[in-house]
Design an enzyme around this catalytic site. Structure first.
Site, PDB file in Angstrom:
ATOM      1  CG  ASP A  49      -3.883   0.555   2.210  1.00 25.12           C
ATOM      2  OD1 ASP A  49      -4.232   1.125   3.179  1.00 25.12           O
ATOM      3  OD2 ASP A  49      -2.896   0.494   2.246  1.00 25.12           O
ATOM      4  CE1 TYR A  54       3.148  -0.074   1.767  1.00 30.34           C
ATOM      5  CE2 TYR A  54       1.166  -0.302   0.870  1.00 30.34           C
ATOM      6  CZ  TYR A  54       1.326   0.452   2.368  1.00 30.34           C
ATOM      7  OH  TYR A  54       0.915  -0.277   3.492  1.00 30.34           O
ATOM      8  CE  LYS A  79      -1.529   2.873   4.711  1.00 30.97           C
ATOM      9  NZ  LYS A  79      -1.056   2.444   3.234  1.00 30.97           N
ATOM     10  CG  HIS A 112       2.763   3.671   6.508  1.00 35.00           C
ATOM     11  ND1 HIS A 112       3.086   3.687   5.254  1.00 35.00           N
ATOM     12  CD2 HIS A 112       2.720   3.187   6.659  1.00 35.00           C
ATOM     13  CE1 HIS A 112       3.078   2.525   5.309  1.00 35.00           C
ATOM     14  NE2 HIS A 112       3.380   1.847   5.781  1.00 35.00           N
TER      15      HIS A 112
END
Length: 276
Positions: A49, A54, A79, A112
């Site tokens: 994930d 990120y 996401k 998200h």
């Protein structure tokens, strides 16, 4: 309930998703995330994930490519971030994520956060991606009941999953009941409450009884609660230990003690606490 690391949960569109995986939030791109993902895949993880936010999709993709594991055996989630939301911008964000990951498709794509005034347009774009066969499943993250109710009023594709903060101090009872009624799978982020629960006395006592760590007790509680979980770690030893939870079971009394720990306390942000 899953019974081993590669066991799957069937989502509401009949796609099978591993019930346990690796999360890479705040894992530095490059060698750090490559090492973590490779370690997870080595130990049998098949679900990874990540997210645009990120900033490590490149490293995740590198690790996937170097692992030698056939793509169809993996389940990859990403996401769309807050400043990417909207119809056209979501379609563009998806293409950027695919390019960074070096993949032709995602298994799961999530909104998200429920950005006010935008998440419905974002969802419309995700429905297009899904209907065009570009992604195998679409869902949401950090959605409260009222966000889901609002989304469902106009959606043509039912979200398969809602990824939310979930741990013994925040067991999301009402949300879990709502999602179960709507056939939306719950998935846990921050299952260890960012390490804040590792010294808890109740959990420590249960861990001692089973010869496990407190982290393993929490993750086993997730599994027995039928919640998909994606603990984050960057060390091979802990990645392996986190998955070493399929050789024991918590008793009904254990589950009741952990369930009773709920105080609706968050380590992360409440989606309603500020104007997204």
């Amino acid at each position: 309930m899953i019974s081993h690391l590669q066991d799957t949960v069937t989502l509401n569109n009949d796609v099978e998703m591993p019930g346990f995986g690796l999360g890479v939030y705040k894992v530095e791109d490059g060698k750090t995330v490559v090492h973590a993902v490779k370690a997870a895949l080595k130990y049998g993880y098949r679900s990874i994930d990540t997210a645009s936010f990120y900033d490590n999709e490149g490293g995740v993709g590198q690790a996937i490519g170097e692992s030698g594991i056939p793509r169809e055996e993996l389940f990859i989630t990403s996401k769309v971030w807050n400043d990417e939301q909207g119809y056209e911008s979501t379609l563009e964000a998806y293409e950027r994520s695919l390019k960074k990951l070096g993949l032709e498709y995602l298994d799961l794509y999530l909104i998200h956060w429920p950005v006010k005034g935008k998440y419905k347009e974002t969802w419309r774009a995700m429905e297009k991606l899904y209907n065009d066969g570009r992604v195998r499943a679409i869902g949401v993250s950090n959605f409260h009941i009222h966000h889901l109710e609002d989304l469902l009023k106009d959606s043509r594709v039912q979200p398969v999953l809602n990824q939310v903060e979930f741990h013994p101090h925040l067991s999301q009872v009402e949300l879990r009941e709502f999602c179960a009624k709507e056939s939306i799978q719950l998935e846990a982020w921050s299952p260890l409450k960012r390490g804040q629960l590792l010294d808890d006395l109740t959990l420590s006592e249960i861990a001692k009884k089973h010869g496990k760590t407190t982290a393993q007790i929490i993750l086993r509680w997730n599994v027995q609660s039928n919640v998909i979980t994606i603990p984050k770690s960057i060390t091979a030893e802990r990645i392996k230990a986190n998955a070493d939870i399929f050789d024991f079971s918590l008793t009904e009394a254990d589950m009741e003690k952990i369930n009773a720990m709920n105080i609706n306390d968050r380590a992360g942000t409440n989606p309603d606490s500020y104007d997204l």
